[in-house]
Design an enzyme around this catalytic site. Structure first.
Site, short mmCIF file in Angstrom:
data_model
loop_
_atom_site.label_atom_id
_atom_site.label_comp_id
_atom_site.label_asym_id
_atom_site.label_seq_id
_atom_site.Cartn_x
_atom_site.Cartn_y
_atom_site.Cartn_z
N ARG A 52 62.21 68.24 52.66
CA ARG A 52 62.20 66.83 53.12
C ARG A 52 60.79 66.23 53.16
NH1 ARG A 52 66.29 69.09 56.50
NH2 ARG A 52 68.34 68.25 55.96
N LYS A 81 54.68 55.51 44.32
CA LYS A 81 55.96 55.48 43.62
C LYS A 81 56.12 56.78 42.84
CE LYS A 81 57.08 50.65 42.64
NZ LYS A 81 57.30 49.71 41.54
N GLU A 138 47.32 49.09 30.94
CA GLU A 138 47.39 48.89 32.39
C GLU A 138 46.10 48.27 32.91
OE1 GLU A 138 49.85 49.03 34.38
OE2 GLU A 138 51.34 50.39 33.56
N LYS A 144 44.99 47.68 43.04
CA LYS A 144 46.26 48.28 43.42
C LYS A 144 46.28 48.64 44.89
CE LYS A 144 50.04 51.10 41.95
NZ LYS A 144 50.65 51.92 40.88
N GLU A 199 57.31 47.20 47.90
CA GLU A 199 57.69 46.23 46.88
C GLU A 199 58.71 45.22 47.39
OE1 GLU A 199 57.53 47.01 42.24
OE2 GLU A 199 59.51 47.51 43.03
N ARG A 242 53.87 43.19 45.79
CA ARG A 242 53.68 44.36 44.92
C ARG A 242 54.38 44.19 43.57
NH1 ARG A 242 53.78 50.82 46.50
NH2 ARG A 242 53.55 51.56 44.36
N ASN A 278 54.27 44.70 38.15
CA ASN A 278 55.26 44.91 37.10
C ASN A 278 55.15 43.91 35.95
OD1 ASN A 278 56.71 47.17 38.20
ND2 ASN A 278 57.52 45.78 39.74
N HIS A 320 56.34 44.75 32.47
CA HIS A 320 57.19 45.93 32.58
C HIS A 320 58.68 45.62 32.46
CE1 HIS A 320 53.44 47.62 33.90
NE2 HIS A 320 53.96 48.81 34.11
N HIS A 338 59.55 48.22 29.98
CA HIS A 338 60.35 49.38 30.35
C HIS A 338 61.64 49.44 29.53
CE1 HIS A 338 58.75 50.64 34.60
NE2 HIS A 338 58.09 51.19 33.63
N HIS A 364 54.24 54.54 27.17
CA HIS A 364 54.45 53.51 28.18
C HIS A 364 53.50 52.33 27.98
CE1 HIS A 364 55.18 51.65 32.06
NE2 HIS A 364 53.89 51.71 32.31
#
Length: 360
Positions: A121, A143, A185, A227, A237, A241, A245, A248, A252, A265
């Site tokens: 956990r 993330k 990026e 960032k 997010e 935030r 993206n 993206h 993506h 990517h």
């Protein structure tokens, strides 16, 4: 060396950016006050170049590390590899105060972070990114996750590292194509939040492509600062935030449609940035000259900026985009640019207009 602080209360951590940092990794990890057992999760390609240095540094600091190696490439972000890593951690008898080190690019960072978030956990982990893309983006912000056949990063968690160590010397073993993909990026950060950074990248592109630390270190550190600022204000997010993206939503989807690994990517989001800048022109009045400038900078980095779209390909792309995490009530939302250096999130764009832009 430059240090950037990510301010998240009890989950705050530092990002160290500089050259020759791997020998100091163990020392910094020891300062975290964790138990001796540790696991280094890496991939086969990175292991050849950097695993021994990391293991040596950890041992010198009093840790008892084991190495867990997965195949290189996007294909490792899957349940089978998560289970393999869990089994290896159990065999090494890692405890809740044990350490997981993610040594590699974005794939390893996402996978190892997800393994750390879910084993017992949650156990502490440290990011040691070895690609430009990971150093400026995926290693920072918490993330972590894996892919499904239906799309990228559809299973995951928000789980912050305890430390990020970005040794710029590791970029010397990075294939040229992957290094250029990371520049996508970098350029994104300038487009969404800092026009001066975009100008620095534009004027210093030759030095960046040579991996000159004199320009690379401040550029990487500035991306991390941006960032860190965004994540500190919106960790999960819920709003701002989302600007991270930019490029993206389309990128993506194209990465998944083309087949993971066929397009890197950064290559996919370079195309995504150009198309989403075009949407920005039509929806927010982004100056046409700014859109064209962004495309020129991406092209100067050696990145693709266009794809030959067909009606059938667009249909399939829209199907994948409907699974995007930013979709609300079945409607696709975008990050768009009001101007270079200023992005807005949450813009709903109808599929008819997306199709119009794609088919040009």
């Amino acid at each position: 060396m430059r240090t950037v602080h990510v301010s998240l209360g009890e989950r705050s951590y530092d990002i160290h950016v500089g050259t020759g940092l791997l020998p100091r990794l163990g020392e910094w990890c020891r300062e975290l006050g964790l138990s001796r057992r540790a696991a280094v999760i890496t991939d086969t390609r990175v292991a050849e170049h950097h695993l021994e240095a990391v293991m040596r540094s950890l041992r010198a600091a009093g840790f008892d590390p084991v190495a867990v190696t997965v195949p290189a490439g996007e294909g490792s972000k899957q349940w089978r590899q998560v289970q393999r890593c869990h089994d290896a951690l159990a065999a090494a008898r890692l405890e809740r105060r044990s350490l997981v080190v993610a040594l590699g690019g974005g794939v390893v960072g996402d996978l190892a972070g997800f393994v750390a978030a879910t084993y017992l956990r949650g156990v502490p982990f440290v990011q040691v990114p070895t690609t430009l893309l990971a150093q400026v983006d995926s290693s920072v912000g918490g993330k972590v996750g894996i892919n499904l056949r239906a799309g990228k990063n559809l299973v995951g968690a928000f789980y912050q590292p305890r430390l990020v160590v970005a040794d710029l010397e590791t970029l010397g073993t990075l294939p040229e194509r992957e290094y250029r993909a990371g520049l996508a990026e970098v350029i994104k950060y300038g487009a969404i939040a800092d026009a001066a950074l975009l100008g620095l990248v534009e004027s210093g592109m030759d030095r960046l492509l040579r991996k000159d630390p004199g320009v690379l270190e401040p550029v990487v550190a500035r991306c991390c600062e941006i960032k860190a600022e965004v994540v500190s204000a919106d960790e999960r997010e819920g709003g701002r935030r989302e600007i991270l993206n930019f490029g993206h939503t389309i990128g993506h989807a194209w990465e998944a449609l083309a087949g993971y690994g066929r397009w890197l990517h950064g290559e996919a989001i370079a195309v995504g940035q150009v198309l989403e800048a075009e949407l920005s022109c039509r929806r927010l009045g982004l100056a046409r000259g700014d859109r064209d400038r962004l495309e020129r900078v991406l092209a100067a980095a050696g990145l693709p900026t266009r794809v030959r779209w067909t009606g059938r390909r667009v249909d399939r792309l829209l199907e994948v985009m409907r699974l995007d995490k930013k979709v609300r009530d079945g409607r696709i939302r975008f990050v768009l640019l009001a101007e270079l250096g200023r992005a807005e999130w949450g813009h709903v764009v109808e599929e008819a207009q997306i199709r119009e832009v794609l088919l040009g």
